[in-house]
Design an enzyme around this catalytic site. Structure first.
Site: not given
Length: 307
Positions: A59, A103, A126
């Site tokens: 990422k 995460q 997200d």
């Protein structure tokens, strides 16, 4: 005799995602040149899980390639929930950070729902915050979970107008199944969500013009569950023993989806492979969300990222 090639057309998520990252990079460059705004993404990882470390590194590298600010916060396994929440508060207040991603999974002593709810919904790239889930459900602008957003992009690229098509989603998670249903409803599909208690699941799947498999069970969807010519989107990523008995005995594994690919490819019209289908779209959509969040934070209409 050589094996016959699959009848279905392969949906190349890797190529599509690479092109999307290029479009995001160009849009981000225009945003910075015209308005002095450089989109910024902060990724927070707690602990040393190898898979999570790899995802976070990928990422970060892709964010930098797209010309965006990339901040990675690596916290120890012993980080407390209060310490993590304090960091999120700092990132919420940082005007140079437009997207925050924590995460998952988090260590067992940290409540992931509390942590995710602490993220500013306008920085929740997200798309997991309940506010963004609500915005999606009622058709308001918001940040959409990356994986279903990527699935929708692939479907529209392949099929164009989706209105009137029958869509069946196998899996009802908050991360994929439910938001996927909302996105397809927004495209005027007729949508059914199936799950572990669905009666006669094979028959239901055979009604689908669009079949999205997001159940987390290796090769659960068999070839004879597929309507001839259907478009199959396989979200699953499962590790199973190698098909070679000797390698399997050595502990070697392979990655398969939730769809029995070889069988399904004989009946489907289009299908995503695993790997190389939906997976690469997730990071690309994360960057698209970060770009959109940066624009909205500054009262700027985002450029279209359509091909």
């Amino acid at each position: 005799m050589s094996a016959q090639p699959p009848r279905a057309s392969l949906i190349d998520g890797k190529a599509f995602s690479a092109a999307l990252v290029d479009r995001v990079a160009a849009a981000a460059a225009r945003l910075e040149a015209a308005h002095g705004v450089k989109p910024g993404l902060a990724v927070v990882i707690v602990g040393e899980d190898p898979a999570s470390q790899l995802y976070v590194r990928n990422k970060g590298e892709t964010t930098v390639r797209a010309g965006m600010r990339s901040d990675t916060h690596r916290l120890s396994e012993t980080t407390t929930q209060d310490q993590l929440l304090a960091l999120i508060d700092q990132l919420n207040a940082d005007a140079g950070i437009h997207g925050i991603l924590v995460q998952l999974p988090l260590p067992a002593h940290i409540d992931a729902s509390v942590v995710l709810d602490a993220i500013d919904p306008d920085k929740d790239v997200d798309g997991f915050h309940v506010v963004n889930a609500g915005r999606l459900a009622v058709g308001l602008p918001g940040l959409v979970p990356c994986t279903p957003l990527g699935c929708l992009m692939l479907l529209k690229d392949q099929l164009g107008d989706l209105s009137g098509l029958n869509a069946v989603i196998v899996g009802r998670s908050n991360i994929v199944g439910k938001p996927m249903a909302q996105l397809l409803l927004g495209e005027s599909c007729t949508v059914t969500i199936a799950h572990s208690r669905t009666r006669d699941l094979p028959a239901l799947c055979r009604t689908a013009d669009i079949l999205v498999a997001a159940v987390g069970r290796p090769e659960m969807i068999r070839g004879d569950w597929i309507k001839p010519g259907a478009t199959v989107i396989d979200v699953g990523i499962n590790r199973v023993p190698s098909a070679d008995p000797e390698k399997a005995a050595q502990g070697k594994t392979r990655v398969v989806g939730d769809v029995a690919f070889a069988e399904a490819a004989e009946t489907a019209g289009r299908i995503t492979p695993v790997p190389g289908g939906v997976g690469p779209m997730t990071i690309a959509c994360l960057l698209a969300n970060t770009y959109a969040a940066a624009c909205r934070a500054n009262g700027i209409e985002p450029d279209s990222l359509d091909a």
